[in-house]
Design a protein around this motif. Sequence first.
Motif, PDB file in Angstrom:
ATOM      1  N   UNK A 177       0.863  -1.182   0.000  1.00 18.74           N
ATOM      2  CA  UNK A 177       0.000   0.000   0.000  1.00 18.74           C
ATOM      3  C   UNK A 177       0.897   1.228   0.000  1.00 18.74           C
ATOM      4  N   UNK A 178       0.542   2.230  -0.778  1.00 16.69           N
ATOM      5  CA  UNK A 178       1.351   3.448  -0.816  1.00 16.69           C
ATOM      6  C   UNK A 178       1.118   4.282   0.440  1.00 16.69           C
ATOM      7  N   UNK A 179       2.205   4.783   0.997  1.00 17.64           N
ATOM      8  CA  UNK A 179       2.171   5.685   2.137  1.00 17.64           C
ATOM      9  C   UNK A 179       2.993   6.913   1.784  1.00 17.64           C
ATOM     10  N   UNK A 180       2.364   8.088   1.811  1.00 19.03           N
ATOM     11  CA  UNK A 180       3.041   9.322   1.438  1.00 19.03           C
ATOM     12  C   UNK A 180       3.637   9.218   0.042  1.00 19.03           C
ATOM     13  N   UNK A 181       2.849   8.617  -0.859  1.00 15.78           N
ATOM     14  CA  UNK A 181       3.224   8.552  -2.251  1.00 15.78           C
ATOM     15  C   UNK A 181       4.189   7.455  -2.627  1.00 15.78           C
ATOM     16  N   UNK A 182       4.625   6.643  -1.669  1.00 14.77           N
ATOM     17  CA  UNK A 182       5.613   5.593  -1.944  1.00 14.77           C
ATOM     18  C   UNK A 182       5.185   4.268  -1.319  1.00 14.77           C
ATOM     19  N   UNK A 183       5.585   3.171  -1.968  1.00 12.90           N
ATOM     20  CA  UNK A 183       5.315   1.854  -1.412  1.00 12.90           C
ATOM     21  C   UNK A 183       6.245   1.523  -0.254  1.00 12.90           C
ATOM     22  N   UNK A 184       7.446   2.108  -0.263  1.00 15.62           N
ATOM     23  CA  UNK A 184       8.417   1.791   0.783  1.00 15.62           C
ATOM     24  C   UNK A 184       9.382   2.963   0.941  1.00 15.62           C
ATOM     25  N   UNK A 185       9.673   3.288   2.176  1.00 16.06           N
ATOM     26  CA  UNK A 185      10.670   4.311   2.496  1.00 16.06           C
ATOM     27  C   UNK A 185      11.859   3.611   3.138  1.00 16.06           C
ATOM     28  N   UNK A 186      13.060   3.989   2.722  1.00 17.91           N
ATOM     29  CA  UNK A 186      14.267   3.379   3.259  1.00 17.91           C
ATOM     30  C   UNK A 186      15.080   4.453   3.987  1.00 17.91           C
ATOM     31  N   UNK A 187      15.279   4.251   5.274  1.00 18.44           N
ATOM     32  CA  UNK A 187      16.091   5.148   6.092  1.00 18.44           C
ATOM     33  C   UNK A 187      17.417   4.458   6.379  1.00 18.44           C
ATOM     34  N   UNK A 188      18.503   5.186   6.209  1.00  9.98           N
ATOM     35  CA  UNK A 188      19.835   4.635   6.433  1.00  9.98           C
ATOM     36  C   UNK A 188      20.595   5.587   7.352  1.00  9.98           C
ATOM     37  N   UNK A 189      21.178   5.052   8.420  1.00  5.91           N
ATOM     38  CA  UNK A 189      21.904   5.895   9.368  1.00  5.91           C
ATOM     39  C   UNK A 189      23.112   5.155   9.905  1.00  5.91           C
ATOM     40  N   UNK A 190      24.167   5.909  10.180  1.00  3.13           N
ATOM     41  CA  UNK A 190      25.346   5.315  10.814  1.00  3.13           C
ATOM     42  C   UNK A 190      25.073   5.123  12.295  1.00  3.13           C
ATOM     43  N   UNK A 191      25.783   4.188  12.891  1.00  3.58           N
ATOM     44  CA  UNK A 191      25.573   3.898  14.312  1.00  3.58           C
ATOM     45  C   UNK A 191      25.908   5.086  15.202  1.00  3.58           C
ATOM     46  N   UNK A 192      26.836   5.950  14.741  1.00  2.00           N
ATOM     47  CA  UNK A 192      27.141   7.127  15.556  1.00  2.00           C
ATOM     48  C   UNK A 192      26.202   8.286  15.233  1.00  2.00           C
TER      49      UNK A 192
END
Length: 307
Positions: A111-126
């Motif tokens: 299902x689309x949420x905020x215009x997208x099927x999937x959002x990918x967040x990427x962050x460093x551990x620090x």
Amino acid sequence: MRTGLRITAYAAAVAAAFTAAYGVGTSVDSVSTPAAHSERNEHGERNEHGGKGHEDTGSGTGTTSTPAGLASTSHGYTLDLRTPRAKAGTRTDLRFTITEESSGAPLKTYAKEHGKELHLILASRDLTTYRHLHPVRAADGTWSVPATLPEAGDHRVFADFRPARAEEKVTLGADLAVTGAYAPDDLPPARATAKAGDGYEVRLTGTPAPGEPRELTLRVLRDGKPVTDLQPYLGAYGHLVALRAGDLAYLHVHPNGEPGDGSTKPGPAVSFTTTAPSAGAYRLFLDFRHEGKVRTAAFTVRTPHAH
């Protein structure tokens, strides 16, 4: 229609939201993100920002206090990161699938949420590197998106989605190792102002109250002047992601009000109603869009123990 904050299903036991900044100073903070990106993704395809839904993503069911994003398997789905390693400073095509535990097959209907099927967040551990990406899904269910990470070290990838016909959203996490010379940075100090490149800065105000909703306001300026013509980005004037230092517990929140509701102005202020899941240090990443470019401002905030 004015919409209050609808939070990631972070779990009923933790009130599922993030708090305002505690004890922030007055200096400037920054984060390692692309200074700005146009409304075309890294594949050269135009991002569509449709929909007014402001439910947030998460993996909580309301019956557990486990924060979202700490597990790679939840709600019958598994995040299978096909590229668990990348090289610092080198473009890497990140590939992954969302697998259904019942069948072992990749999930192909979302299902689309905020215009997208999937959002990918990427962050460093620090928590000094952050990316908000929109991957592309192939017919076989494999997702891919290019990314260039500036520094070596341990990173965390969060897939934020809602399966078709499902009522709840899911946030799954997986570790990504970025190779190269590595020396972890200290968490940036708590500050009330963050730069976002090209003369933009964001000022953060708010009073925290663990366990009690309070308002957090982020005010966008350019060359010291208020920005009053923010543009909608994924259906809102601002998107806020918060990650807890230490375990990178994930929280995605949206502002009070939305474009076109008759009362929400396009800047300079974007407000959020928030509650801390726990005392401690967090890193906030605000994405906002102006003059066709999406920018990110980052803050470190600390919440006190409840009295």
